[in-house]
Design a protein around this motif. Sequence first.
Motif, PDB file in Angstrom:
ATOM      1  N   GLY A 181      -5.905   1.649  -3.773  1.00  0.00           N
ATOM      2  CA  GLY A 181      -4.507   1.789  -4.149  1.00  0.00           C
ATOM      3  C   GLY A 181      -3.628   0.633  -3.712  1.00  0.00           C
ATOM      4  N   HIS A 182      -4.231  -0.434  -3.196  1.00  0.00           N
ATOM      5  CA  HIS A 182      -3.426  -1.572  -2.758  1.00  0.00           C
ATOM      6  C   HIS A 182      -3.014  -2.440  -3.946  1.00  0.00           C
ATOM      7  CE1 HIS A 182      -7.558  -3.178  -2.872  1.00  0.00           C
ATOM      8  NE2 HIS A 182      -6.991  -4.325  -3.207  1.00  0.00           N
ATOM      9  N   THR A 215       0.850  -1.190   0.000  1.00  0.00           N
ATOM     10  CA  THR A 215       0.000   0.000   0.000  1.00  0.00           C
ATOM     11  C   THR A 215       0.887   1.242   0.000  1.00  0.00           C
ATOM     12  OG1 THR A 215      -0.136   0.307   2.397  1.00  0.00           O
ATOM     13  CG2 THR A 215      -1.702  -1.249   1.426  1.00  0.00           C
ATOM     14  N   LYS A 216       0.260   2.392  -0.081  1.00  0.00           N
ATOM     15  CA  LYS A 216       1.029   3.632  -0.053  1.00  0.00           C
ATOM     16  C   LYS A 216       1.762   3.816   1.277  1.00  0.00           C
ATOM     17  CE  LYS A 216      -2.790   6.455   1.537  1.00  0.00           C
ATOM     18  NZ  LYS A 216      -3.404   7.724   1.522  1.00  0.00           N
ATOM     19  N   ASP A 217       1.310   3.106   2.331  1.00  0.00           N
ATOM     20  CA  ASP A 217       1.935   3.209   3.644  1.00  0.00           C
ATOM     21  C   ASP A 217       3.008   2.153   3.884  1.00  0.00           C
ATOM     22  OD1 ASP A 217       0.307   5.391   4.336  1.00  0.00           O
ATOM     23  OD2 ASP A 217      -1.302   4.050   4.971  1.00  0.00           O
ATOM     24  N   TRP A 243      -8.222  -3.557   3.000  1.00  0.00           N
ATOM     25  CA  TRP A 243      -7.312  -3.090   1.969  1.00  0.00           C
ATOM     26  C   TRP A 243      -7.839  -1.784   1.424  1.00  0.00           C
ATOM     27  CZ3 TRP A 243      -7.187  -8.429  -0.868  1.00  0.00           C
ATOM     28  CH2 TRP A 243      -6.393  -9.309  -0.157  1.00  0.00           C
ATOM     29  N   GLU A 275       4.374  -2.170   3.273  1.00  0.00           N
ATOM     30  CA  GLU A 275       3.969  -3.550   3.065  1.00  0.00           C
ATOM     31  C   GLU A 275       3.347  -4.113   4.336  1.00  0.00           C
ATOM     32  OE1 GLU A 275       7.189  -5.901   1.589  1.00  0.00           O
ATOM     33  OE2 GLU A 275       7.530  -4.573  -0.108  1.00  0.00           O
TER      34      GLU A 275
END
Length: 52
Positions: A21-22, A3-5, A18, A7
């Motif tokens: 963008g995942h 994800t943008k944050d 989720w 793994e």
Amino acid sequence: MVTKDGEEIYEAGQAFYWPPGHAPVALEDCEYVDFSPTEAFTSVLEHIKAQG
């Protein structure tokens, strides 16, 4: 899951969310149950079909 944050790794029995963008990555064979709002899921399927 990427994800943008960062793994995230999930183990058997864990619940998860989720965000948009995942990008899933399977490290081994697995099965899971996916619950998604119908309208949101339909738009995802339409996007995937358009890419094919």
